[in-house]
Design an enzyme around this catalytic site. Structure first.
Site, PDB file in Angstrom:
ATOM      1  N   ASP A   7      33.221  44.698  47.391  1.00 21.25           N
ATOM      2  CA  ASP A   7      34.142  43.950  46.534  1.00 21.25           C
ATOM      3  C   ASP A   7      33.694  42.497  46.507  1.00 21.25           C
ATOM      4  O   ASP A   7      33.004  42.021  47.425  1.00 21.25           O
ATOM      5  CB  ASP A   7      35.578  44.051  47.055  1.00 21.25           C
ATOM      6  CG  ASP A   7      36.571  43.420  46.083  1.00 21.25           C
ATOM      7  OD1 ASP A   7      36.607  43.839  44.918  1.00 21.25           O
ATOM      8  OD2 ASP A   7      37.299  42.502  46.497  1.00 21.25           O
ATOM      9  N   GLU A   9      34.907  38.280  45.160  1.00 20.63           N
ATOM     10  CA  GLU A   9      35.851  37.332  44.564  1.00 20.63           C
ATOM     11  C   GLU A   9      35.039  36.292  43.804  1.00 20.63           C
ATOM     12  O   GLU A   9      33.888  35.995  44.171  1.00 20.63           O
ATOM     13  CB  GLU A   9      36.727  36.670  45.623  1.00 20.63           C
ATOM     14  CG  GLU A   9      37.606  37.638  46.404  1.00 20.63           C
ATOM     15  CD  GLU A   9      38.596  38.400  45.551  1.00 20.63           C
ATOM     16  OE1 GLU A   9      38.973  37.890  44.471  1.00 20.63           O
ATOM     17  OE2 GLU A   9      38.991  39.508  45.963  1.00 20.63           O
ATOM     18  N   GLU A  52      43.817  29.349  38.275  1.00 23.07           N
ATOM     19  CA  GLU A  52      44.142  30.771  38.103  1.00 23.07           C
ATOM     20  C   GLU A  52      43.410  31.626  39.139  1.00 23.07           C
ATOM     21  O   GLU A  52      43.986  32.567  39.698  1.00 23.07           O
ATOM     22  CB  GLU A  52      43.769  31.232  36.694  1.00 23.07           C
ATOM     23  CG  GLU A  52      44.553  30.569  35.575  1.00 23.07           C
ATOM     24  CD  GLU A  52      43.960  29.243  35.145  1.00 23.07           C
ATOM     25  OE1 GLU A  52      44.536  28.624  34.224  1.00 23.07           O
ATOM     26  OE2 GLU A  52      42.927  28.825  35.731  1.00 23.07           O
ATOM     27  N   HIS A  57      42.907  34.481  45.017  1.00 27.77           N
ATOM     28  CA  HIS A  57      42.269  34.684  46.320  1.00 27.77           C
ATOM     29  C   HIS A  57      42.476  33.563  47.327  1.00 27.77           C
ATOM     30  O   HIS A  57      42.156  33.718  48.504  1.00 27.77           O
ATOM     31  CB  HIS A  57      40.766  34.939  46.153  1.00 27.77           C
ATOM     32  CG  HIS A  57      40.052  33.957  45.280  1.00 27.77           C
ATOM     33  ND1 HIS A  57      40.016  32.596  45.530  1.00 27.77           N
ATOM     34  CD2 HIS A  57      39.307  34.140  44.155  1.00 27.77           C
ATOM     35  CE1 HIS A  57      39.288  31.993  44.612  1.00 27.77           C
ATOM     36  NE2 HIS A  57      38.850  32.901  43.755  1.00 27.77           N
ATOM     37  N   HIS A 150      44.047  38.440  47.434  1.00 28.21           N
ATOM     38  CA  HIS A 150      42.830  39.222  47.312  1.00 28.21           C
ATOM     39  C   HIS A 150      41.785  38.662  48.276  1.00 28.21           C
ATOM     40  O   HIS A 150      41.641  37.443  48.416  1.00 28.21           O
ATOM     41  CB  HIS A 150      42.286  39.158  45.883  1.00 28.21           C
ATOM     42  CG  HIS A 150      43.081  39.960  44.909  1.00 28.21           C
ATOM     43  ND1 HIS A 150      42.497  40.762  43.948  1.00 28.21           N
ATOM     44  CD2 HIS A 150      44.424  40.092  44.742  1.00 28.21           C
ATOM     45  CE1 HIS A 150      43.446  41.342  43.232  1.00 28.21           C
ATOM     46  NE2 HIS A 150      44.621  40.937  43.699  1.00 28.21           N
ATOM     47  N   ASP A 155      39.764  43.968  50.850  1.00 31.57           N
ATOM     48  CA  ASP A 155      39.865  44.896  49.726  1.00 31.57           C
ATOM     49  C   ASP A 155      38.838  46.021  49.845  1.00 31.57           C
ATOM     50  O   ASP A 155      39.099  47.154  49.445  1.00 31.57           O
ATOM     51  CB  ASP A 155      39.686  44.161  48.403  1.00 31.57           C
ATOM     52  CG  ASP A 155      40.921  43.347  48.035  1.00 31.57           C
ATOM     53  OD1 ASP A 155      41.892  43.346  48.813  1.00 31.57           O
ATOM     54  OD2 ASP A 155      40.924  42.694  46.968  1.00 31.57           O
TER      55      ASP A 155
END
Length: 239
Positions: A7, A9, A52, A57, A150, A155
Site C-alpha cells: 500500500d 500514501e 486534503e 494520512h 490511513h 493498511d
C-alpha cells in the site's frame, strides 16, 4: 507461495500532475500467512502537502522534510519485493504512483501481470456491494480499530487479512481442508485447484508391526481413542 501485500500514501490523486509518494508499506506473506518480514518507509516528496491529503494520512510536509528521497530507498524497495506477486487494493492507483517514481530514477516500471488486485477480486465475490477496504474489514469481522488514519504499513497488514478471507480463509491456504477447497488467483479471479496424488502411497507398516500395534491398543481398554480409528476386525476366512 511468496506474495507481497503493498500500500502507499501520496500527496494527492494524480502522479501526472505532480503528486508524489510519501509512504510505502509492504507485508510479506507466504501461502497467505504473514511471515513477519515487512518493508516500510516514509518518503520526502519534495513538495508541499495539500490539506486534503493530510486529512487522510496525517503526514505533514514538516514531518516528511527529513525523510529520504525515493531515489535513496528504491533499491531496498525493489530488493524486498523481488519478483513476487503484488497484492494491492485498487492496484492502478498505487502502481501508477510507484511507476512514476521509478521512471524518475530510470528504473523499469512494475507490470500489471504480477499484480493481484483485491478490489477486482472483491467485486467478483460481492457484486453490487461496496468493496472499500473498510467495508471488507467489516464484512469479514477484521478489527480496524487501529485505523484512525490511513497508513501504508497498517493498511497492508489489514489487507493481508482481507486477502486471506477473499481467497477462502487462511486454513484453506494451508491445505488443512479438502483439496477441492484450495484455490489459486488467476486473471479471471479465484479458481479451485484439485490436488490429487497420482498413485496412493504404498503401505509402510509390515503385518508384524500392525499386529503389534493392535495388541498394544487392546491393553489401553475400550475407552482408548485409538479404538475410534482402528479398522473393524476381520472375520475369519473359511479354510
Amino acid at each position: 507461495m511468496r506474495e507481497i501485500v503493498l500500500d502507499t500514501e501520496t500527496t494527492g490523486l494524480d502522479p501526472l500532475r505532480g503528486d508524489r509518494l510519501v509512504e510505502i508499506g509492504c507485508v510479506e506473506i507466504f501461502n497467505r500467512i504473514p511471515t513477519g518480514q515487512n518493508f516500510h518507509v516514509y518518503i520526502n516528496p519534495e513538495r508541499d502537502m495539500p490539506v486534503e491529503a493530510f486529512n487522510v494520512h496525517g503526514l505533514s510536509a514538516e514531518f516528511l522534510s527529513d525523510k529520504p528521497l525515493f531515489a535513496q530507498v528504491v533499491d531496498d524497495f525493489l530488493a524486498f519485493i523481488g519478483d513476487a506477486p503484488l497484492v494491492i487494493h485498487n492496484a492502478s492507483f498505487d502502481i501508477g504512483f510507484i511507476n512514476a517514481e521509478l521512471s524518475r530514477t530510470g528504473r523499469p516500471p512494475l507490470t500489471f501481470d504480477r499484480v493481484v488486485d483485491t478490489l477486482a477480486l472483491a467485486r467478483r465475490r460481492h457484486p453490487g456491494a461496496s468493496n472499500r477496504l473498510d467495508d471488507l474489514m467489516a464484512r469479514y469481522g477484521i478489527d480496524g480499530s487501529r485505523r484512525t488514519k490511513h497508513g501504508a504499513l497498517l493498511d497492508s497488514e489489514l489487507l493481508a487479512d482481507v486477502y486471506a478471507e477473499l481467497a477462502g480463509g487462511r486454513q484453506t491456504a494451508l491445505g488443512f481442508t479438502v483439496a477441492e477447497a484450495v484455490v489459486e488467483v488467476t486473471a479471471e479471479g479465484l479458481e479451485p485447484v484439485t490436488l490429487a496424488r497420482p498413485a496412493p502411497l504404498a503401505p509402510r507398516l509390515s503385518e508384524a508391526e500392525t499386529a503389534a500395534h493392535a495388541a498394544f491398543v487392546r491393553t489401553l481398554g475400550e475407552a482408548a481413542i485409538w479404538n475410534d480409528y482402528a479398522p473393524p476386525p476381520q472375520a475369519d476366512q473359511p479354510g
